[in-house]
Design a protein around this motif. Structure first.
Motif, PDB file in Angstrom:
ATOM      1  N   LYS A   1      19.219   0.718 -12.065  1.00 27.62           N
ATOM      2  CA  LYS A   1      18.757   1.243 -11.373  1.00 27.62           C
ATOM      3  C   LYS A   1      17.732   0.372 -10.175  1.00 27.62           C
ATOM      4  O   LYS A   1      16.477  -0.721 -10.921  1.00 27.62           O
ATOM      5  N   PHE A   2      17.749   0.669  -8.948  1.00 28.47           N
ATOM      6  CA  PHE A   2      16.529  -0.340  -8.401  1.00 28.47           C
ATOM      7  C   PHE A   2      15.686   0.489  -7.456  1.00 28.47           C
ATOM      8  O   PHE A   2      16.111   1.365  -6.911  1.00 28.47           O
ATOM      9  N   CYS A   3      14.624  -0.058  -7.514  1.00 31.13           N
ATOM     10  CA  CYS A   3      13.312   0.797  -6.803  1.00 31.13           C
ATOM     11  C   CYS A   3      12.470  -0.276  -6.221  1.00 31.13           C
ATOM     12  O   CYS A   3      11.680  -1.126  -6.806  1.00 31.13           O
ATOM     13  N   ILE A   4      13.174  -1.402  -4.875  1.00 32.35           N
ATOM     14  CA  ILE A   4      12.258  -1.943  -3.613  1.00 32.35           C
ATOM     15  C   ILE A   4      11.823  -1.876  -3.162  1.00 32.35           C
ATOM     16  O   ILE A   4      11.898  -1.526  -2.169  1.00 32.35           O
ATOM     17  N   GLU A   5      10.040  -2.396  -3.287  1.00 38.85           N
ATOM     18  CA  GLU A   5       9.197  -1.258  -2.031  1.00 38.85           C
ATOM     19  C   GLU A   5       9.031  -2.087  -0.524  1.00 38.85           C
ATOM     20  O   GLU A   5       9.661  -3.727  -0.781  1.00 38.85           O
ATOM     21  N   GLY A   6       8.593  -1.908   0.370  1.00 40.46           N
ATOM     22  CA  GLY A   6       7.854  -2.852   1.355  1.00 40.46           C
ATOM     23  C   GLY A   6       6.899  -2.699   1.668  1.00 40.46           C
ATOM     24  O   GLY A   6       6.421  -3.496   2.504  1.00 40.46           O
ATOM     25  N   GLU A   7       5.995  -2.943   0.379  1.00 38.16           N
ATOM     26  CA  GLU A   7       4.105  -2.337   0.644  1.00 38.16           C
ATOM     27  C   GLU A   7       3.540  -3.138  -0.032  1.00 38.16           C
ATOM     28  O   GLU A   7       3.022  -3.025  -0.113  1.00 38.16           O
ATOM     29  N   GLU A   8       4.017  -4.296  -0.994  1.00 39.33           N
ATOM     30  CA  GLU A   8       3.297  -4.462  -2.090  1.00 39.33           C
ATOM     31  C   GLU A   8       2.340  -4.990  -1.922  1.00 39.33           C
ATOM     32  O   GLU A   8       1.171  -5.182  -1.789  1.00 39.33           O
ATOM     33  N   GLU A   9       2.344  -6.344  -0.574  1.00 38.42           N
ATOM     34  CA  GLU A   9       1.200  -7.037  -0.362  1.00 38.42           C
ATOM     35  C   GLU A   9       0.426  -6.593   0.516  1.00 38.42           C
ATOM     36  O   GLU A   9      -0.556  -6.603   0.555  1.00 38.42           O
ATOM     37  N   ILE A  10       0.641  -5.156   0.788  1.00 36.70           N
ATOM     38  CA  ILE A  10      -0.768  -4.058   1.317  1.00 36.70           C
ATOM     39  C   ILE A  10      -0.667  -2.874   0.590  1.00 36.70           C
ATOM     40  O   ILE A  10      -1.150  -1.765   0.792  1.00 36.70           O
ATOM     41  N   SER A  11      -0.935  -3.241  -0.897  1.00 35.59           N
ATOM     42  CA  SER A  11      -1.886  -2.467  -1.805  1.00 35.59           C
ATOM     43  C   SER A  11      -0.324  -0.827  -2.081  1.00 35.59           C
ATOM     44  O   SER A  11      -0.810  -0.152  -2.089  1.00 35.59           O
ATOM     45  N   SER A  12       0.769  -1.245  -1.967  1.00 31.30           N
ATOM     46  CA  SER A  12       1.798   0.020  -1.744  1.00 31.30           C
ATOM     47  C   SER A  12       1.298   0.809  -2.236  1.00 31.30           C
ATOM     48  O   SER A  12       1.495   2.440  -2.882  1.00 31.30           O
TER      49      SER A  12
END
Length: 452
Positions: free
Chosen positions: A146-157
């Protein structure tokens, strides 16, 4: 057995061309003007996951930036691995220090330069292509993925924790696999078994209701700066041990095995001291430098200020002073409990005539895992097969709060298999990814999945 080395070599130029496409998208999560770029980067990833043979590819909307999920669940009775990473990147300032534009990926001397090259698009891309290679070469995966790739890690998720809670069943896995860390040095792989947590606070001291003339009032009224210095001096002994009562109560002692792993790093403390032009290193007695920065908690003063700070002299007794404090925490410290103990300490030792104002800040728990677990051992073996040297188990001094969240909500086992290097300028100008680790990273991930 399938010759993956040949496959990846034959497809190397195509793979690098694709990665350059993704790196060309300025997916800076912190800047609102890049919201369309965030959507584009998520869509690019979704398209590549689909092309790789993943199923149920979805761009999940949140109140912030999208989270991309996908799966391939055709290995009944085999473990399920959830790959986590992020496609957002840091801002690029100062732009004038980049040798080539940050979103025009450039290869120089077997290094790929671009924002996001190592943190974290380049490392996420390895997983996509590793899965694609297995499916193309063997027709099936040895595990469920499974994949779970986010777009907010650099702003604390900000929106990922709620997403994990709401999608526990869909994201359920036997282990979480993350590539967002580094090797110790070229050719020396490492698997992190600990990431420090965090808590912070700001402390203000107020004395009189106005600044006062030091000639007319000096020696007769409390000085806010004197009070702050006196207060902060109670927090540590001369070796750096924290003197707040109960600060170390919940710290898990380092095992003999972890002491041995730290020793194997062979870290050169004298070289560090020389490089930093220090007369001595500093820290808790009984621990090496790498143990102090990775496996022990800290309490640091990040800023102390107050009174007159302009050019020349001003004979003033300041009415207020301020300090910013952060703690790096280790398992099993509770950030709120540590904050409470620090506040209790400060209130108990505040100087006469001083009024304390305390503002607690961010809180994040530490991540910790036993390196003797089967999957971590298999990961170390996978590195050994590809790099010719087995990965060492380390503990990192930094914080990735969402890793602890994954370990608590999705699966206790989180395997931190990084392929970056410490000097690749992540978050700084001229970020890059060493292509030796691009090549070896692909093979190591395939080796790991097959071993699992």
């Amino acid at each position: 057995m399938t010759n993956y080395a040949t496959y990846f070599q034959e497809n190397r130029e195509q793979h690098l061309a694709e990665l350059k496409e993704w790196l060309s998208i300025p997916s800076i999560s912190a800047l609102s003007e890049h919201k369309p770029d965030m959507q584009q980067a998520a869509q690019w990833l979704a398209d590549k996951l689909t092309a790789a043979g993943l199923e149920n590819v979805k761009i999940n909307t949140t109140a912030g930036h999208p989270i991309v999920t996908a799966d391939h669940l055709h290995a009944p009775g085999k473990p399920t691995i959830l790959v986590y990473g992020h496609y957002d990147v840091q801002p690029v300032d100062p732009l004038n220090l980049w040798e080539t534009p940050p979103f025009e990926p450039t290869i120089r001397g077997e290094k790929l330069f671009a924002r996001g090259a190592t943190d974290d698009k380049g490392q996420v891309f390895l997983h996509v292509k590793a899965v694609e290679a297995i499916l193309k070469q063997d027709g099936q995966l040895p595990v469920n993925i499974k994949f779970c790739i986010e777009g907010e890690e650099e702003i604390s998720s900000a929106h990922l924790p709620a997403f994990l809670e709401e999608n526990r069943e869909y994201l359920a896995a036997d282990a979480v696999l993350v590539s967002d860390t580094s090797l110790l040095e070229p050719g020396k792989p490492a698997i992190s078994t600990g990431l420090r947590g965090l808590c912070s606070l700001e402390v203000s001291i107020q004395t009189a209701n106005t600044d006062l003339h030091s000639g007319s009032f000096g020696g007769g009224v409390p000085n806010a700066l004197h009070a702050m210095v006196e207060l902060l001096a109670t927090l540590h002994d001369r070796d750096g041990k924290v003197l707040v009562e109960g600060f170390y109560d919940d710290v898990i002692p380092l095992s003999d095995e972890m002491h041995a792993e730290f020793e194997k790093q062979g870290f050169n403390e004298q070289k560090l001291q020389t490089d930093l032009e220090l007369t001595a290193l500093h820290g808790e007695e009984g621990y090496s430098f790498v143990e102090r920065i990775g496996a022990r908690p800290t309490l640091e003063l990040n800023g102390v200020y107050g009174g007159f700070q302009g050019e020349g002299s001003k004979t003033v007794i300041p009415k207020e002073a301020h300090a910013k404090i952060t703690c790096r925490l280790v398992a099993d410290q509770n950030p709120q409990d540590v904050l409470d103990k620090i506040i209790t300490h400060l209130e108990a030792v505040k100087p006469n005539g001083a009024k304390l104002i305390i503002h607690p800040g961010e809180k994040a728990r530490a991540f910790n895992i036993d390196p003797s677990g089967e999957l971590l051992q298999k990961a170390a073996d996978a590195y050994a097969t590809v790099y010719g040297t087995r990965a060492l188990f380390t503990k990192d001094g930094g914080s990735i709060p969402i890793v602890e969240e994954f370990s608590r909500v999705i699966a206790p086992t989180v395997v931190l298999m990084g392929f970056g290097l410490p000097d690749e300028n992540l978050h700084a100008p001229n970020e890059h990814f060493n292509l030796e680790n691009f090549d070896k990273g692909l093979l190591t991930i395939v080796e790991f999945l097959n071993r699992v």
